[in-house]
Design a protein around this motif. Structure first.
Motif, PDB file in Angstrom:
ATOM      1  N   UNK A 127       0.820  -0.657  -0.067  1.00  9.15           N
ATOM      2  CA  UNK A 127      -0.238  -0.022   0.007  1.00  9.15           C
ATOM      3  C   UNK A 127       0.431   1.487   0.118  1.00  9.15           C
ATOM      4  N   UNK A 128       1.838   1.136   0.195  1.00  4.43           N
ATOM      5  CA  UNK A 128       2.706   2.158   0.407  1.00  4.43           C
ATOM      6  C   UNK A 128       3.179   2.634  -1.166  1.00  4.43           C
ATOM      7  N   UNK A 179      -2.270   5.472   3.226  1.00  6.84           N
ATOM      8  CA  UNK A 179      -1.628   5.575   2.231  1.00  6.84           C
ATOM      9  C   UNK A 179      -2.271   5.898   0.584  1.00  6.84           C
ATOM     10  N   UNK A 196       4.002  -0.004  11.178  1.00  2.31           N
ATOM     11  CA  UNK A 196       3.502   0.809   9.923  1.00  2.31           C
ATOM     12  C   UNK A 196       2.419  -0.594   9.422  1.00  2.31           C
ATOM     13  N   UNK A 223       2.347   7.765   6.888  1.00  8.21           N
ATOM     14  CA  UNK A 223       2.325   6.857   7.453  1.00  8.21           C
ATOM     15  C   UNK A 223       2.943   6.846   9.138  1.00  8.21           C
ATOM     16  N   UNK A 238       5.046  11.023  -3.354  1.00 12.17           N
ATOM     17  CA  UNK A 238       6.466   9.445  -3.608  1.00 12.17           C
ATOM     18  C   UNK A 238       5.625   8.992  -2.413  1.00 12.17           C
ATOM     19  N   UNK A 254      13.444   5.060 -11.507  1.00  7.84           N
ATOM     20  CA  UNK A 254      13.954   5.483 -10.356  1.00  7.84           C
ATOM     21  C   UNK A 254      14.339   4.631  -9.407  1.00  7.84           C
ATOM     22  N   UNK A 309       4.913   9.740   1.656  1.00 11.64           N
ATOM     23  CA  UNK A 309       4.371   8.429   2.150  1.00 11.64           C
ATOM     24  C   UNK A 309       4.344   8.232   3.389  1.00 11.64           C
ATOM     25  N   UNK A 310       5.718   7.944   3.274  1.00 10.49           N
ATOM     26  CA  UNK A 310       6.382   6.931   4.139  1.00 10.49           C
ATOM     27  C   UNK A 310       6.699   8.393   6.039  1.00 10.49           C
TER      28      UNK A 310
END
Lengths: 298, 286, 216
Positions: free
Chosen positions: B4-5, C116, C108, C134, C125, B16, C129-130
């Motif tokens: 999901x990340x 997310x 997480x 999150x 990106x 990239x 996001x992290x």
């Protein structure tokens, strides 16, 4: 140490070990001729412990497995080697028992008394100092060797560290909670480095992470004998340890037999050859044999 | 591999990520290569350091020692489960005289370092227990206390209606616990129990500090001998064996939990199962 | 008794200051490395993921004692000669970071996937996001598992006693040597010190948890 002979026997040892897989911790002896006299049909007072042992033709001896020169089990083999082991062979010989019929049982410092009290072993020969406290619960005959706290250093440091006075701020290794480590810390200002075995200490000494190892000279000599070019035992003895043979408390007949055998080995040269082939390998001269105690206290 | 990340990457992101992948691989490989090179040039992993692996007698000795370690671990685990069950029940008891001592025991042994416990028990009771007994009893006290909490959580997680139904048909508290709650709790707790087995097995290695003739001690005898003098090579072998055993056990726990979730949750929620399990064994495994 | 109590206090003080030294430094390094590993493990870059996974599986499944042997017996043969307490810190950090990684990763995983997804749908990106969505939300869920890791670390410092470090657990042998009759008080005093440390860690954790709960 006699590496050549042991190497040649390793293959045989492996097969023997496969056959006695069940023996856990203490391997049974394999062949090999004894250098020491084996008495034929020795006479003992009937009913006494020596008589019983001689009749059964077997003896179980508690020894160290991790102290080179004294009692050491080389990896992958099934017979320990060292001065204590040789003493056991001498004693067994006087009972008419060949080295191959000795059952070796590993003991560590903490379980020597329990092994004797619970009759797990017949005798203990394991750098076993004679002390009053121990004589309250077990019998101790001898001494067969007298030693004391000393220092083991690297060959190149032997002029820098010559005795306990040179230890201020020096990292000194010994076994966790031992009296030796306390003595050098409290009385001589050394920095203590505790490990769980002397072997670990000696490795750290060789690695250069500590600068001295301290405990009984006899134990240190064993390590010096293993690496005579690298390690050196230095300085005066600053305590007295008298190694004896442990037996069941109150067994005066056994004590007399052990004391007699030890004295006899002093006279007939077997003690000397035992020493020379083990601890003597470090290059030190064979000392004068000590005077044994009498058996009056039992 | 979806998460999901991050999104299913488009062409630009893929490029990239590729750069990152290449860079990352280079850094990691360079680091590993450097370590291996250092080990090699210092003579820590040269062929002669591994020669002990070709000696049948040494391999046999290692194998025997491994069996001793597994033996100690097995006894310790069985005793821990029994200890855990007794003290979990004690802690759930409604009688304060039983409950409070149980809580005290569980909390005490969970907070004290295992090695301190082993030293203490060995120093005081080794004449009766020996090295094996001291080790096993210490492991039982520690792992048993952890398991007691696992069991308690499991029992509390059984729906209340189950116990009430038991009482309704005239069972007493002991019967409800034994016949209704525990059987259901044990099933759901199985993965956690297996994770605890991994912990127990790893902790059995501490036996070498009191000269229990186990796997680590046998390894120590090899690398301390002047013949080999190879702590790194022996250490790698010891670690590899432990990793193989423990990794298999962890996989078993994940599999069991996955199967259970699947059973309970039916078709849905499969995606989440694996990750939650790993989280559980991270908690208990420390 | 008159001699015992001052000596006990002295040894406890000596021992536990070393225990806290080991705990503090190891916790710091393990947290840094562990967080990095956790980011690797959830990242979209396969080699980093593989590295993180291998690290965790290797160090989580190896007994700490074996790692100590590799460090304390092995590293000096490579010419690494540092004080023993630092060998202990290196070993404890290496081992504990695997568990920190897993604790953070489990945190997480507790964050609702919708969060997310939402951040991705507004074009963030992986890093954004992290880092911004999150991890801040995971921080609360991460506290319980992290706490048990730090508690385990505090207890694991005891193993250094067998590897050349004079810390609290090692003092038991010293106390027993000098004061054999006081073996029980000595044991319970040392155990009490660890219980105190564990209690403090749990206390800090629950205070943090409460604080973060309000923010949420």
């Amino acid at each position: 140490m006699q590496f050549k002979r042991r190497k040649a026997r390793a293959a045989i040892g492996a097969m023997a070990l496969a056959l006695v897989l069940s023996a856990c911790g203490g391997g049974s002896g394999s062949g090999g001729d004894s250098e020491y006299p084996i008495a034929e049909n020795p006479e003992f007072a009937s009913g006494s412990t020596p008589a019983k042992l001689a009749d059964s033709g077997k003896i179980t001896v508690g020894v160290k497995f991790d102290q080179p020169g004294l009692g050491f089990m080389p990896p992958g083999e099934d017979n320990p080697v060292g001065f204590d082991i040789e003493m056991a062979k001498i004693i067994a010989g006087q009972l008419g028992i060949a080295p191959s019929d000795i059952q070796w049982k590993e003991t560590v410092s903490d379980n020597r008394e329990p092994f004797l009290q619970n009759e797990v072993v017949d005798i203990v020969i394991a750098s076993y100092s004679i002390t009053e406290d121990r004589q309250k619960v077990v019998g101790q005959a001898g001494p067969y060797y007298v030693t004391g706290q000393q220092l083991l250093v690297r060959e190149e440091d032997k002029d820098k560290i010559t005795g306990p006075e040179d230890l201020k701020g020096v990292k000194v290794c010994s076994v966790t909670g031992s009296t030796s480590i306390e003595t050098v810390t409290k009385e001589y200002g050394a920095e203590p480095v505790p490990f769980d075995t002397y072997s670990a200490c000696v490795r750290q000494l060789q690695n250069g992470t500590v600068d001295a190892v301290t405990t009984d000279g006899a134990i240190l000599l064993g390590y010096a004998a293993q690496s005579p070019d690298e390690l050196e035992v230095v300085g005066p003895v600053f305590s007295e340890e008298r190694y004896g043979v442990g037996y069941y408390k109150g067994d005066t007949e056994m004590c007399k037999f052990l004391t007699e055998t030890i004295n006899q080995s002093f006279e007939n040269g077997s003690w000397k050859s035992a020493f020379e082939s083990t601890l003597g390998e470090s290059g030190i001269e064979t000392p004068e044999p000590p005077t044994t105690d009498s058996c009056s206290q039992g | 591999m979806s998460s999901v990340l991050f999104e299913e990457p488009g062409p630009k992101t893929r490029a990239r990520h590729r750069t990152w992948a290449v860079l990352g691989s280079i850094v990691i490989l360079a680091f590993l290569a450097l370590v291996i090179l250092k080990l090699w040039t210092e003579g820590a992993i040269t062929p002669d350091k591994w020669s002990f692996l070709t000696m049948p007698s040494i391999l046999l000795g290692l194998f025997e020692a491994l069996l001793s370690t597994l033996f100690a671990a097995a006894i310790a685990i069985v005793l821990s489960v029994v200890f855990g069950l007794i003290f979990a029940a004690g802690r759930l008891s409604r009688v304060a005289v039983i409950r409070w001592p149980s809580i005290l025991v569980i909390e005490f042994f969970r907070a004290v370092p295992l090695l301190l416990l082993i030293f203490f028990i060995f120093l005081v009771y080794s004449d009766v227990l020996g090295a094996l007994g001291s080790l096993v009893i210490s492991l039982m006290l520690y792992n048993g206390s952890v398991l007691a909490e696992v069991f308690r959580a499991g029992i509390l997680a059984v729906p209340k209606g189950q116990a009430e139904a038991g009482y309704a048909i005239g069972m007493n508290r002991g019967q409800v616990l034994r016949l209704i709650q525990l059987p259901q709790a044990i099933r759901t707790m199985l993965p956690a129990i297996i994770s605890q087995c991994v912990v127990a097995l790893k902790d059995t290695a501490l036996g070498f500090t009191i000269a229990y003739p186990g796997f680590v001690r046998e390894g120590e005898l090899i690398f301390t001998s002047t013949l080999y003098n190879n702590p790194i090579a022996v250490g790698i072998v010891l670690a590899a064996v432990f990793i193989a055993i423990n990794y298999s056990l962890s996989r078993l726990a994940v599999y069991l939990e996955g199967r259970q979730r699947a059973k309970m949750a039916g078709q849905q929620g499969m995606d989440q199962t694996a990750s939650t399990t790993e989280a559980t064994d991270a908690n208990t495994g420390a | 008794m008159d001699e015992y109590l001052p000596e006990l206090m002295r040894r406890l003080l000596d021992g536990f200051s070393m225990t806290l030294f080991l705990l503090g430094w190891s916790a710091l390094f393990a947290t840094i490395v562990g967080t990095m590993l956790a980011i690797f493990r959830v990242s979209p870059v396969p080699p980093l993921r593989a590295f993180g996974t291998s690290y965790v599986n290797i160090f989580r499944n190896t007994p700490l004692v074996v790692l100590f042997i590799l460090a304390v017996e092995g590293l000096p043969t490579l010419g690494v000669a540092i004080p023993f307490e630092w060998f202990a810190v290196v070993t404890l950090s290496t081992y504990t970071s695997a568990f920190i990684c897993e604790a953070i990763r489990s945190g997480i995983n507790t964050v609702d996937p919708g969060q997310a997804e939402a951040s991705r749908s507004v074009g963030m990106t992986f890093g954004q996001t992290l880092g911004q969505i999150v991890l801040p939300q995971a921080s609360r869920a991460v506290i319980p598992p992290l706490t048990s890791v730090y508690i385990a670390l505090a207890k694991n410092t005891a193993i250094a006693a067998a590897f050349g470090v004079v810390e609290a657990t090692g003092q038991l042998s010293n106390l027993i040597r000098d004061f054999a009759p006081f073996i029980y008080p000595s044991f319970f005093a040392i155990a009490g010190g660890y219980i105190l440390i564990v209690a403090v860690i749990s206390g800090i954790a629950s205070a943090l948890e409460r604080k973060l709960a309000v923010v949420r």
